[in-house]
Design a protein around this motif. Structure first.
Motif, PDB file in Angstrom:
ATOM      1  N   ASN A 289      37.069  33.736  41.747  1.00 45.68           N
ATOM      2  CA  ASN A 289      36.204  33.821  42.910  1.00 45.68           C
ATOM      3  C   ASN A 289      36.710  34.862  43.905  1.00 45.68           C
ATOM      4  OD1 ASN A 289      34.028  33.106  44.536  1.00 45.68           O
ATOM      5  ND2 ASN A 289      35.250  31.625  45.670  1.00 45.68           N
ATOM      6  N   ALA A 290      38.026  35.018  43.985  1.00 44.44           N
ATOM      7  CA  ALA A 290      38.578  36.049  44.879  1.00 44.44           C
ATOM      8  C   ALA A 290      38.005  37.409  44.469  1.00 44.44           C
ATOM      9  CB  ALA A 290      40.102  36.054  44.787  1.00 44.44           C
ATOM     10  N   ALA A 291      37.935  37.657  43.161  1.00 48.13           N
ATOM     11  CA  ALA A 291      37.380  38.914  42.663  1.00 48.13           C
ATOM     12  C   ALA A 291      35.896  39.018  43.014  1.00 48.13           C
ATOM     13  CB  ALA A 291      37.575  39.008  41.148  1.00 48.13           C
ATOM     14  N   GLY A 292      35.182  37.905  42.914  1.00 38.71           N
ATOM     15  CA  GLY A 292      33.753  37.894  43.222  1.00 38.71           C
ATOM     16  C   GLY A 292      33.498  38.274  44.669  1.00 38.71           C
ATOM     17  N   VAL A 293      34.280  37.674  45.582  1.00 41.35           N
ATOM     18  CA  VAL A 293      34.096  37.950  47.005  1.00 41.35           C
ATOM     19  C   VAL A 293      34.464  39.409  47.300  1.00 41.35           C
ATOM     20  CG1 VAL A 293      34.862  37.332  49.334  1.00 41.35           C
ATOM     21  CG2 VAL A 293      34.487  35.537  47.626  1.00 41.35           C
ATOM     22  N   LEU A 294      35.572  39.858  46.719  1.00 41.53           N
ATOM     23  CA  LEU A 294      36.004  41.249  46.932  1.00 41.53           C
ATOM     24  C   LEU A 294      34.936  42.233  46.437  1.00 41.53           C
ATOM     25  CD1 LEU A 294      38.202  43.361  47.649  1.00 41.53           C
ATOM     26  CD2 LEU A 294      39.063  43.102  45.312  1.00 41.53           C
ATOM     27  N   LEU A 295      34.420  41.969  45.238  1.00 42.60           N
ATOM     28  CA  LEU A 295      33.418  42.877  44.668  1.00 42.60           C
ATOM     29  C   LEU A 295      32.137  42.876  45.510  1.00 42.60           C
ATOM     30  CD1 LEU A 295      32.405  44.736  42.370  1.00 42.60           C
ATOM     31  CD2 LEU A 295      31.618  42.675  41.192  1.00 42.60           C
ATOM     32  N   ALA A 296      31.670  41.697  45.873  1.00 46.84           N
ATOM     33  CA  ALA A 296      30.409  41.624  46.621  1.00 46.84           C
ATOM     34  C   ALA A 296      30.551  42.326  47.973  1.00 46.84           C
ATOM     35  CB  ALA A 296      29.999  40.165  46.807  1.00 46.84           C
ATOM     36  N   LEU A 297      31.682  42.101  48.655  1.00 51.91           N
ATOM     37  CA  LEU A 297      31.861  42.751  49.961  1.00 51.91           C
ATOM     38  C   LEU A 297      31.963  44.269  49.783  1.00 51.91           C
ATOM     39  CD1 LEU A 297      34.345  40.312  51.754  1.00 51.91           C
ATOM     40  CD2 LEU A 297      31.910  40.622  52.231  1.00 51.91           C
TER      41      LEU A 297
END
Ligand SMILES: *Cc1c(COP(=O)(O)O)cnc(C)c1O
Length: 479
Positions: free
Chosen positions: A163-171
């Motif tokens: 999820n950390a990767a998901g948030v980083l990518l989306a931002l």
């Protein structure tokens, strides 16, 4: 380790250095011939040579004499060293802590279906990026995106490492170089290294904080909106609760504001349950379907928290936004590997039948156990421990609580029955240390001078291992 470290009066006439056996005769002693068949002569010989080196040093500084020099004892030291080397570093443990999602213990335990799928795909060639119809290139995302759509109602989705990767990518993809508005009450840190403000910096987005630690209102967001605003971000405070005089903005209100101003709303849901948890008395935890229905434009959550799958990040939302994430250069660096993808698909498939999911996903099974079931398991464990340990320890049942853990369901009270062991001869801390050294290692809690075992997180067969490990430590003569 097994040697006698205290110098003893000389029992033998021969000087200690001359009593050290030659390596070839040592290799024929005790268990070592059998271990040579198992692991090969070279491995055992190397361990024997290094043990003999250490032994000579110990003899020289007087740390060892007497029985420590018997060939049988030396062979045992060699065998112990070989066995230690052969044990994998990353291996199973027995979780008797009652923390269902314990980040240090690997969070979610995979369902049998997911294990089988990983076993199969890992050992064979697969359809990872193959379109079977055309024989041409397919997308690794295709294996789960349609399933996610069916299970959550979200129009589009994307999976990646965590999820950390998901948030980083989306931002990065949606707000790089622009502003993201977040409530001061939601600037959370999860697990030490994931901090919303720091992830924001990494993504190149500028953080605009609004409201206060305990209160943020919709007008606080509205007043902070400028032409630079790219996202309104809501973050689930996964691992804490602010109690008392508090106010936060419901997702639906934030979505209304976002629609009016034409700014996407993103929700970092953290745990992301695919089921409604009210059925088990867990109140106020939003499910993924709730978040989708509230109209959030992008939702991010973990695969190995309440979902009960492998470590993964799942982004759901509007096709146009997900498409920008998919095309971002970071996507390749954060993409999921085939074993994880296989485990995730198999886990998600179980959710197409909710009852099947509750039965087969270990995380859900553990969360859904009722007090009577737990009391029954604790009672049975107490009986077996009393029988095995006899007078070596006092064993009783106590009312207690388990935790969801892993940054999930803070404040949720999961009543359980604990089995408390009070050893007679050693401290509970020593007992816990020795349990961690068992095969497999056993993890327990300590409170009030008692070792506490929670049946909620024991997997099938763990009770046998637990009784044996405790018996071996506290009452070896009864074996
Ligand atoms: C757990 C969590 C994360 C990090 O998820 P990982 O899958 O562990 O990377 C991010 N945000 C929230 C709100 C969380 O609860």
């Amino acid at each position: 380790m097994t040697g006698n470290r205290r110098p003893e009066p000389k029992k033998h006439g021969t000087p200690p250095m001359r009593r050290i056996p030659a390596v070839h005769s040592l290799l024929e002693t005790g268990e070592l011939p059998r271990l040579q068949c198992l692991y090969g002569r070279r491995v055992i010989k190397q361990a024997a040579l290094s043990t003999l080196d250490r032994l000579r040093a110990e003899v020289r500084n007087g740390a060892i004499a007497g029985e420590g020099l018997d060939p049988e004892v030396i062979a045992e030291r060699v065998a112990a060293q070989v066995k230690n080397q052969q044990v994998p570093s990353l291996r199973r443990v027995v979780n008797a802590t009652g923390v269902v999602l314990h980040t240090n213990l690997g969070r979610a335990v995979l369902a049998e279906e997911a294990r089988q799928a990983v076993f199969e795909v890992g050992g064979c060639f697969s359809t990872l990026e193959l379109d079977l119809e055309t024989g041409g290139r397919g997308s690794r995302q295709s294996h789960v995106v349609e399933l996610l759509n069916r299970l959550t109602g979200a129009p589009s989705g994307l999976v990646l490492n965590n999820n950390a990767a998901g948030v980083l990518l989306a931002l990065s993809a949606l707000a790089g170089g622009r502003e993201v508005i977040v409530s001061r009450g939601e600037l959370v840190e999860i697990g030490g290294s994931f901090r919303i403000p720091e992830v924001m910096i990494q993504s190149g987005a500028r953080l605009v904080e609004v409201g206060t630690t305990n209160k943020t209102r919709i007008d606080d967001y509205a007043m902070a909106i400028t032409t630079e605003t790219a996202i309104l971000l809501k973050v689930h405070p996964s691992n804490y609760r602010i109690q008392g005089f508090t106010e936060d903005v419901p997702l639906a209100d934030l979505v209304k504001l976002g629609r009016r101003e034409d700014i996407p709303v993103m929700y970092d849901l953290g745990s992301g349950s695919l089921l409604f948890l009210d059925r088990w008395g867990i109140k106020g935890e939003p499910s993924v379907a709730d978040a989708v229905q509230s109209g959030a434009d992008v939702i991010a959550f973990s695969g190995d928290k309440l979902l009960g799958g492998p470590q993964a990040g799942i982004l759901l939302g509007r096709e146009s936004l997900i498409e920008r994430c998919r095309k971002h250069p970071l996507m390749r660096a954060l993409r999921m590997d085939k074993l994880t993808l296989t485990a995730l698909e198999a886990t998600l498939r179980l959710y197409t039948d909710e009852d099947l999911a509750i039965q087969s996903v270990p995380t859900l099974r553990m969360l859904s156990m009722n007090p009577a079931e737990l009391a029954g398991l604790a009672g049975a464990l107490r009986r077996r421990l009393r029988h095995r340990l006899g007078a070596a320890a006092a064993v009783e049942c106590l009312a207690g609580t388990s935790r969801a853990g892993g940054g999930s369901l803070p404040g949720a009270d999961l009543p359980t029955t604990l089995v408390a062991v009070t050893p007679g001869d050693i401290s509970p801390e020593d007992l816990a240390t020795r349990l961690r050294a068992a095969f497999p290692p056993v993890l327990a809690r300590i409170n009030d001078n008692k070792l506490l075992l929670d049946p909620r997180t024991l997997l099938p067969g763990d009770d046998v291992v637990l009784v044996e490990a405790l018996g071996h430590i506290l009452s070896p003569e009864a074996e």
